[in-house]
Design a protein around this motif. Sequence first.
Motif, PDB file in Angstrom:
ATOM      1  N   ARG A  88       0.092 -10.909 -17.420  1.00 22.45           N
ATOM      2  CA  ARG A  88       1.259 -11.752 -17.148  1.00 22.45           C
ATOM      3  C   ARG A  88       0.823 -13.100 -16.572  1.00 22.45           C
ATOM      4  O   ARG A  88       1.305 -14.155 -16.983  1.00 22.45           O
ATOM      5  N   LEU A  89      -0.103 -13.070 -15.632  1.00 22.24           N
ATOM      6  CA  LEU A  89      -0.540 -14.312 -14.982  1.00 22.24           C
ATOM      7  C   LEU A  89      -1.314 -15.228 -15.926  1.00 22.24           C
ATOM      8  O   LEU A  89      -1.272 -16.445 -15.786  1.00 22.24           O
ATOM      9  N   TYR A  90      -2.010 -14.643 -16.872  1.00 30.32           N
ATOM     10  CA  TYR A  90      -2.761 -15.446 -17.844  1.00 30.32           C
ATOM     11  C   TYR A  90      -1.975 -15.715 -19.125  1.00 30.32           C
ATOM     12  O   TYR A  90      -2.471 -16.379 -20.033  1.00 30.32           O
ATOM     13  N   SER A  91      -0.743 -15.240 -19.212  1.00 30.27           N
ATOM     14  CA  SER A  91       0.016 -15.361 -20.461  1.00 30.27           C
ATOM     15  C   SER A  91       0.254 -16.814 -20.874  1.00 30.27           C
ATOM     16  O   SER A  91       0.212 -17.129 -22.058  1.00 30.27           O
ATOM     17  N   GLY A  92       0.482 -17.694 -19.933  1.00 34.21           N
ATOM     18  CA  GLY A  92       0.686 -19.106 -20.271  1.00 34.21           C
ATOM     19  C   GLY A  92      -0.547 -19.711 -20.915  1.00 34.21           C
ATOM     20  O   GLY A  92      -0.461 -20.401 -21.937  1.00 34.21           O
ATOM     21  N   MET A  93      -1.707 -19.433 -20.350  1.00 35.74           N
ATOM     22  CA  MET A  93      -2.959 -19.942 -20.910  1.00 35.74           C
ATOM     23  C   MET A  93      -3.235 -19.298 -22.264  1.00 35.74           C
ATOM     24  O   MET A  93      -3.667 -19.971 -23.207  1.00 35.74           O
ATOM     25  N   ASN A  94      -2.970 -18.005 -22.376  1.00 37.73           N
ATOM     26  CA  ASN A  94      -3.192 -17.326 -23.651  1.00 37.73           C
ATOM     27  C   ASN A  94      -2.310 -17.913 -24.752  1.00 37.73           C
ATOM     28  O   ASN A  94      -2.764 -18.123 -25.882  1.00 37.73           O
ATOM     29  N   ALA A  95      -1.053 -18.206 -24.429  1.00 30.86           N
ATOM     30  CA  ALA A  95      -0.146 -18.810 -25.418  1.00 30.86           C
ATOM     31  C   ALA A  95      -0.652 -20.199 -25.819  1.00 30.86           C
ATOM     32  O   ALA A  95      -0.630 -20.556 -26.998  1.00 30.86           O
ATOM     33  N   SER A  96      -1.117 -20.968 -24.842  1.00 36.83           N
ATOM     34  CA  SER A  96      -1.658 -22.300 -25.144  1.00 36.83           C
ATOM     35  C   SER A  96      -2.895 -22.198 -26.022  1.00 36.83           C
ATOM     36  O   SER A  96      -3.067 -22.991 -26.961  1.00 36.83           O
ATOM     37  N   MET A  97      -3.750 -21.234 -25.741  1.00 35.82           N
ATOM     38  CA  MET A  97      -4.952 -21.049 -26.567  1.00 35.82           C
ATOM     39  C   MET A  97      -4.588 -20.669 -27.999  1.00 35.82           C
ATOM     40  O   MET A  97      -5.214 -21.156 -28.945  1.00 35.82           O
ATOM     41  N   ASP A  98      -3.575 -19.824 -28.153  1.00 32.49           N
ATOM     42  CA  ASP A  98      -3.118 -19.463 -29.501  1.00 32.49           C
ATOM     43  C   ASP A  98      -2.652 -20.701 -30.259  1.00 32.49           C
ATOM     44  O   ASP A  98      -2.979 -20.880 -31.435  1.00 32.49           O
ATOM     45  N   GLU A  99      -1.897 -21.565 -29.594  1.00 27.93           N
ATOM     46  CA  GLU A  99      -1.407 -22.794 -30.226  1.00 27.93           C
ATOM     47  C   GLU A  99      -2.561 -23.716 -30.605  1.00 27.93           C
ATOM     48  O   GLU A  99      -2.581 -24.292 -31.696  1.00 27.93           O
ATOM     49  N   ILE A 100      -3.520 -23.858 -29.704  1.00 30.99           N
ATOM     50  CA  ILE A 100      -4.673 -24.728 -29.967  1.00 30.99           C
ATOM     51  C   ILE A 100      -5.480 -24.185 -31.146  1.00 30.99           C
ATOM     52  O   ILE A 100      -5.831 -24.929 -32.075  1.00 30.99           O
ATOM     53  N   CYS A 101      -5.766 -22.896 -31.131  1.00 25.43           N
ATOM     54  CA  CYS A 101      -6.571 -22.294 -32.203  1.00 25.43           C
ATOM     55  C   CYS A 101      -5.873 -22.365 -33.554  1.00 25.43           C
ATOM     56  O   CYS A 101      -6.541 -22.480 -34.591  1.00 25.43           O
ATOM     57  N   ALA A 102      -4.564 -22.333 -33.557  1.00 27.74           N
ATOM     58  CA  ALA A 102      -3.811 -22.397 -34.816  1.00 27.74           C
ATOM     59  C   ALA A 102      -3.996 -23.739 -35.521  1.00 27.74           C
ATOM     60  O   ALA A 102      -3.755 -23.847 -36.725  1.00 27.74           O
ATOM     61  N   GLU A 103      -4.442 -24.750 -34.810  1.00 28.54           N
ATOM     62  CA  GLU A 103      -4.646 -26.076 -35.388  1.00 28.54           C
ATOM     63  C   GLU A 103      -5.980 -26.215 -36.120  1.00 28.54           C
ATOM     64  O   GLU A 103      -6.241 -27.232 -36.750  1.00 28.54           O
ATOM     65  N   TYR A 104      -6.834 -25.182 -36.030  1.00 27.82           N
ATOM     66  CA  TYR A 104      -8.149 -25.229 -36.662  1.00 27.82           C
ATOM     67  C   TYR A 104      -8.217 -24.229 -37.804  1.00 27.82           C
ATOM     68  O   TYR A 104      -7.587 -23.179 -37.754  1.00 27.82           O
ATOM     69  N   ASP A 105      -9.020 -24.567 -38.827  1.00 28.87           N
ATOM     70  CA  ASP A 105      -9.212 -23.597 -39.905  1.00 28.87           C
ATOM     71  C   ASP A 105     -10.335 -22.630 -39.511  1.00 28.87           C
ATOM     72  O   ASP A 105     -10.991 -22.793 -38.487  1.00 28.87           O
ATOM     73  N   GLU A 106     -10.548 -21.635 -40.360  1.00 31.29           N
ATOM     74  CA  GLU A 106     -11.508 -20.567 -40.051  1.00 31.29           C
ATOM     75  C   GLU A 106     -12.926 -21.113 -39.846  1.00 31.29           C
ATOM     76  O   GLU A 106     -13.639 -20.690 -38.943  1.00 31.29           O
ATOM     77  N   ARG A 107     -13.343 -22.044 -40.675  1.00 32.49           N
ATOM     78  CA  ARG A 107     -14.684 -22.629 -40.562  1.00 32.49           C
ATOM     79  C   ARG A 107     -14.847 -23.355 -39.234  1.00 32.49           C
ATOM     80  O   ARG A 107     -15.864 -23.213 -38.560  1.00 32.49           O
ATOM     81  N   GLU A 108     -13.841 -24.126 -38.857  1.00 32.35           N
ATOM     82  CA  GLU A 108     -13.905 -24.856 -37.592  1.00 32.35           C
ATOM     83  C   GLU A 108     -13.937 -23.893 -36.398  1.00 32.35           C
ATOM     84  O   GLU A 108     -14.675 -24.119 -35.435  1.00 32.35           O
TER      85      GLU A 108
END
Length: 133
Positions: A88-108
């Motif tokens: 729960r405490l890390y959920s905000g950071m985890n959601a942000s990381m998911d958003e950031i990673c979604a901007e990159y393709d598999e190779r990147e």
Amino acid sequence: MALLNHQVSSQIGLKDVDLDCLDLIGKHGPLSPSALARRAGLHPATLTGILDRLQRAGWIIRERDPEASDRRAIAVRALPARNSELFRLYSGMNASMDEICAEYDERELRLIADFLRRVTDAGADATADLTGE
């Protein structure tokens, strides 16, 4: 990340070093207290206080190590019952990381993961050089 970890540890009533040790136990445990002290770079006497706090707060358990030849040997194991609190405490950071990673393709993402793995290994090597391990 250090500031986030500091806030998380204060939210759950622990010191930063307590959270660091809990993370090591979760990743590498169960561990003997001496093995944990070596991994954390802490004096065993310092680690005793940390383990006392973690056990009182319900994060870990100390139990006899069934694989040790010395019957007095203990192992420290993380208790999963409170993991949802950390999630729960890390959920905000985890959601942000998911958003950031979604901007990159598999190779990147593979390139970034390789870079982070190499930096982590370099940090571990530098730490080992300083501690003589």
